[in-house]
Design an enzyme around this catalytic site. Structure first.
Site, PDB file in Angstrom:
ATOM      1  N   ASP A 168       0.837  -1.199   0.000  1.00 51.35           N
ATOM      2  CA  ASP A 168       0.000   0.000   0.000  1.00 51.35           C
ATOM      3  C   ASP A 168       0.874   1.252   0.000  1.00 51.35           C
ATOM      4  O   ASP A 168       0.554   2.248   0.636  1.00 51.35           O
ATOM      5  CB  ASP A 168      -0.929  -0.007   1.211  1.00 51.35           C
ATOM      6  CG  ASP A 168      -2.023   1.054   1.135  1.00 51.35           C
ATOM      7  OD1 ASP A 168      -2.464   1.373   0.011  1.00 51.35           O
ATOM      8  OD2 ASP A 168      -2.431   1.571   2.194  1.00 51.35           O
ATOM      9  N   ASP A 185       3.706   2.549   8.010  1.00 48.65           N
ATOM     10  CA  ASP A 185       2.408   1.873   7.830  1.00 48.65           C
ATOM     11  C   ASP A 185       2.541   0.580   7.036  1.00 48.65           C
ATOM     12  O   ASP A 185       2.383   0.554   5.818  1.00 48.65           O
ATOM     13  CB  ASP A 185       1.396   2.798   7.159  1.00 48.65           C
ATOM     14  CG  ASP A 185       1.003   3.978   8.033  1.00 48.65           C
ATOM     15  OD1 ASP A 185       1.279   3.913   9.245  1.00 48.65           O
ATOM     16  OD2 ASP A 185       0.429   4.945   7.517  1.00 48.65           O
TER      17      ASP A 185
END
Length: 282
Positions: A168, A185
């Site tokens: 992502d 993240d």
């Protein structure tokens, strides 16, 4: 500030001395600036499944390791125990990836520990010592864009060589520290060798970098580092220092359908045997 309830356990354990402020709140976690002795760090507090909106797509969770076959069956059935196990696996995925990538020299925040749903790690800062901004909040000259793009393509290669695809990666989960970009993240990180969607995710990650920095340096839009990187990886020729050109020519040779079907049949047999083993117990 008054410590949030989810941080009380790490404070009681003496892992965190005080909470300075909330840094950000996202769909899957809230991040706080905390003091640990003489150091300022950040604490990522994962939201409980009922309090967050992130949905664990099958593409990301494919082939993630669980403790035993009982846990795997419970996760598949969606029982209460299974949901708890899925939540634990989801949190551990980021923690494991972060420690793995930090050990491989990838530009990620240095992790310190994970305790009771709290990930304690380095606070990434800018040249003034403030919390570093995300890339999407910064404007770049063409030269800066090319330099940061080159750095991040190399980091994507280093990640892949460590067996991890971010899954992502974009301008929204990369910070611009005083010494360059830092990737954050990682709950969607996937195993490069064990996930059938790894190639597609790697290409998307690298294309996102190209498209973002291409806004400032349009010449980058003609590059195709993603396919070049994956082709090298697939043939066992990729290393962290492998020279890249940004160009790729697809193999136009006809596909050997008999060979492809043989691989598919082998995979089906392996899956059938795995299910039989799971049905038989741990």
């Amino acid at each position: 500030m008054k410590p949030p309830k989810r941080l009380l356990s790490v404070i009681e354990e003496g892992l965190v001395d005080s909470v300075v402020r909330q840094l950000m709140s996202g769909k899957e976690a809230t991040v706080y600036v905390v003091r640990c002795g003489d150091e300022t760090r950040c604490a990522k507090v994962y939201k409980e499944a009922t309090a967050r909106s992130f949905r664990q797509a099958v593409d990301y969770t494919e082939n993630r390791k669980v403790k035993n076959s009982r846990q795997a069956r419970a996760m598949a059935k969606g029982t209460r125990f299974g949901r708890e196990a899925r939540e634990e696996a989801w949190q551990n995925a980021e923690v494991d990836a972060l420690f793995r990538l930090a050990s491989a020299g990838v530009r990620v925040p240095k992790p310190h520990l994970f305790h009771d749903g709290v990930l304690l790690m380095e606070l990434v800062t800018d040249a003034e010592g403030n919390a570093a901004p995300r890339l999407n909040d910064v404007q770049f000259t063409p030269e800066q864009a090319r330099a940061h793009h080159a750095t991040l393509v190399k980091e994507a290669v280093r990640m892949l060589c460590a067996g991890v695809v971010h899954g992502d990666l974009s301008e929204f989960n990369i910070l611009l520290a005083a010494d360059g970009p830092v990737i954050i993240d990682l709950p969607q990180a996937v195993d490069a060798a064990g996930n059938n969607h790894a190639k597609r995710m790697l290409l998307r990650d690298v294309d996102n970098l190209r498209d973002f920095f291409g806004r400032f340096a349009p010449d980058l839009l003609a590059s195709d580092y993603g396919n070049e990187i994956w082709a090298l990886y697939e043939h066992g020729h990729l290393a962290p220092d492998t020279p890249l050109t940004g160009r790729f020519r697809a193999d136009r040779r006809p596909v050997n359908l008999r060979e492809v079907m043989s691989v598919i049949d082998d995979a089906k047999r392996e899956e059938q045997l795995r299910r039989q083993r799971e049905a038989g117990g741990d």
